[in-house]
Write an enzyme that holds these catalytic residues in place. Structure first.
Site, PDB file in Angstrom:
ATOM      1  N   LYS A  52      60.948  88.146  17.922  1.00 16.77           N
ATOM      2  CA  LYS A  52      62.216  87.549  18.349  1.00 16.77           C
ATOM      3  C   LYS A  52      63.229  88.643  18.542  1.00 16.77           C
ATOM      4  O   LYS A  52      63.127  89.716  17.929  1.00 16.77           O
ATOM      5  CB  LYS A  52      62.735  86.588  17.277  1.00 16.77           C
ATOM      6  CG  LYS A  52      63.728  85.580  17.804  1.00 16.77           C
ATOM      7  CD  LYS A  52      63.003  84.424  18.449  1.00 16.77           C
ATOM      8  CE  LYS A  52      63.915  83.308  18.872  1.00 16.77           C
ATOM      9  NZ  LYS A  52      63.132  82.063  19.054  1.00 16.77           N
TER      10      LYS A  52
HETATM   11  N1  GLU Z   1      62.692  80.733  22.344  1.00 11.81           N
HETATM   12  C1  GLU Z   1      61.618  79.806  22.388  1.00 11.81           C
HETATM   13  C2  GLU Z   1      61.155  79.464  20.986  1.00 11.81           C
HETATM   14  O1  GLU Z   1      61.900  79.568  20.033  1.00 11.81           O
HETATM   15  C3  GLU Z   1      60.505  80.233  23.336  1.00 11.81           C
HETATM   16  C4  GLU Z   1      59.817  81.512  22.988  1.00 11.81           C
HETATM   17  C5  GLU Z   1      58.861  82.017  24.074  1.00 11.81           C
HETATM   18  O2  GLU Z   1      58.661  81.331  25.062  1.00 11.81           O
HETATM   19  O3  GLU Z   1      58.339  83.103  23.878  1.00 11.81           O
HETATM   20  O4  GLU Z   1      60.068  79.009  20.794  1.00 11.81           O
END
Ligand code: GLU
Length: 398
Positions: free
Chosen positions: A110
């Site tokens: 993240k």
């Molecule tokens: N931000 C989204 C989540 O929390 C998508 C993450 C992604 O597609 O890599 O799952």
């Protein structure tokens, strides 16, 4: 302006608390616990950018890779004033569990930048994004770590990250990010994927509980990418979405809000507040409404020991990451609420990100209906896996 209360719990502490509970159930060995309690890599980047007024302003950004045992780190990038390194560590850890729950070959990562994109111009956001992307270049790549959108980051931002990365290679590398514009190698259906996945998870939960979906009353906290799409799909399946909120207001209509019109209103004014044929209510009233399905679709810690006792919904569908504190979990479980936990409920986004990455590396693109069918299959299978574990082991859905 910061929206987090001084008393809000640290999301990383919550992550570890829930991890310990799960590890006890799984009788996980101590050395594996020790490994999984800490991220593999944490990068902090300094982001000085020239503002439109000519001055230089410094922002701080992060990229965390929690675990890459199952494949490249995968997870979004958040732009929000309250982003902290501990929040990003928590979100990265949840991505590891999420990718495993839906059985896609990625680990968890993240990123985030502490900033308020609502106060930045288009040019400032582009410079911030490109500088941040340069800062995290040593970590990202289609086989290493693949960012995507999260709170307040959009396909345009993914395009800038892809371009910044591609400039260092001398050729275009679409597989370095997902959630891109379709014209640059994005997947059809990615933009709506989180909300669509939430909808499939709710459908599965209703089937399990033998609750007919049609005619149910729904409350949605957070009308962003996940919340608005879930609300729209439920609305088209004859549910009554009686209340929604965003960071600027909460609105209610006991007969159901006109969701397509509300989406247009939000697009035009930037908020759900002031929507005709609705009355304003407080966040406290929103959570306490008589309804069948409550969808927290905003940020962490929205439901805590303070507001959980007033909740009347049968199903809590966590479209956000980490919306319920462990204290709230206990209250809701005692009430008999059926929980669809975040790492299952909102996994549609990363699932279609995986589809996008597969299409990029194969240079072969799928039709929208193909994407929906595959997503539905993944969500239903994963729901049934989690449900079976919950029933067999008599543990909470989380
Ligand atoms: N931000 C989204 C989540 O929390 C998508 C993450 C992604 O597609 O890599 O799952």
């Amino acid at each position: 302006m910061s929206t987090v209360l001084a008393t809000a719990r640290n999301p990383y502490d919550i992550t570890l608390e829930n991890f310990d509970l799960a590890a006890d159930t799984l009788e996980l060995e101590d050395d594996i616990r020790a490994m999984l309690r800490h991220p593999e890599r944490v990068l902090i980047v300094n982001i000085p950018i020239r503002m439109d007024n000519g001055r230089i302003r410094r922002f701080e950004g992060y990229r965390v890779q929690h675990n890459t045992a199952r494949g490249p780190a995968k997870g979004g990038i958040r732009y929000h004033p309250d982003v902290t390194v501990d929040e990003v560590k928590a979100l990265a850890t949840w991505m590891t569990w999420k990718c495993a729950v839906v059985n896609i070959p990625f680990g968890g990562g993240k990123g985030g930048v502490a900033c308020n994109p609502k106060e930045l111009s288009h040019g400032e956001i582009e410079r911030l994004t490109r500088r941040y992307a340069s800062g995290i270049l040593p970590l990202i790549g289609p086989e290493q770590d693949i960012p995507a959108p999260d709170v307040y980051t959009k396909p345009q931002i993914m395009a800038w990250i892809m371009d910044t990365y591609s400039m260092t290679k001398g050729y275009s590398v679409p597989g370095v990010v997902t959630g891109k514009p379709v014209s640059l190698g994005g997947s059809l259906g990615r933009n709506e994927a989180t909300g669509r996945g939430v909808f499939y998870a709710i459908q599965s939960a209703c089937e399990h509980l033998r609750l007919p979906l049609k005619g149910t009353k729904v409350v949605v906290q957070g009308f962003g990418n996940a919340g608005s799409v879930a609300a729209h799909l439920l609305d088209t399946h004859q549910c009554y979405v009686i209340a929604v909120s965003d960071s600027r207001g909460c609105i209610y209509n006991k007969d159901g809000l006109d969701i397509p019109k509300l989406m247009l209103h939000k697009e035009k004014t930037g908020t759900v507040a002031g929507f005709p044929a609705s009355e304003p209510i407080s966040p406290r009233q929103l959570f306490a409404l008589e309804c069948d399905i409550l969808i927290p679709a905003a940020l962490e810690n929205a439901i805590d020991e303070d507001n959980a006792p007033s909740i009347k919904a049968n199903i809590i569908a966590e479209a956000a990451n980490g919306p319920c504190t462990p204290e709230a979990d206990k209250v809701l479980e005692a009430k008999g609420c059926f929980l669809i936990p975040d790492i299952l409920c909102n996994a549609g986004g990363v699932t279609v990100s995986y589809f996008e990455w597969v299409q990029d590396v194969q240079h072969l693109f799928w039709e929208a209906q193909d994407v929906y069918n595959r997503l539905e299959r993944v969500m239903r299978t994963s729901f049934n896996d989690v449900l079976k574990f919950h029933l067999d082991r008599k543990v909470s859905m989380r």
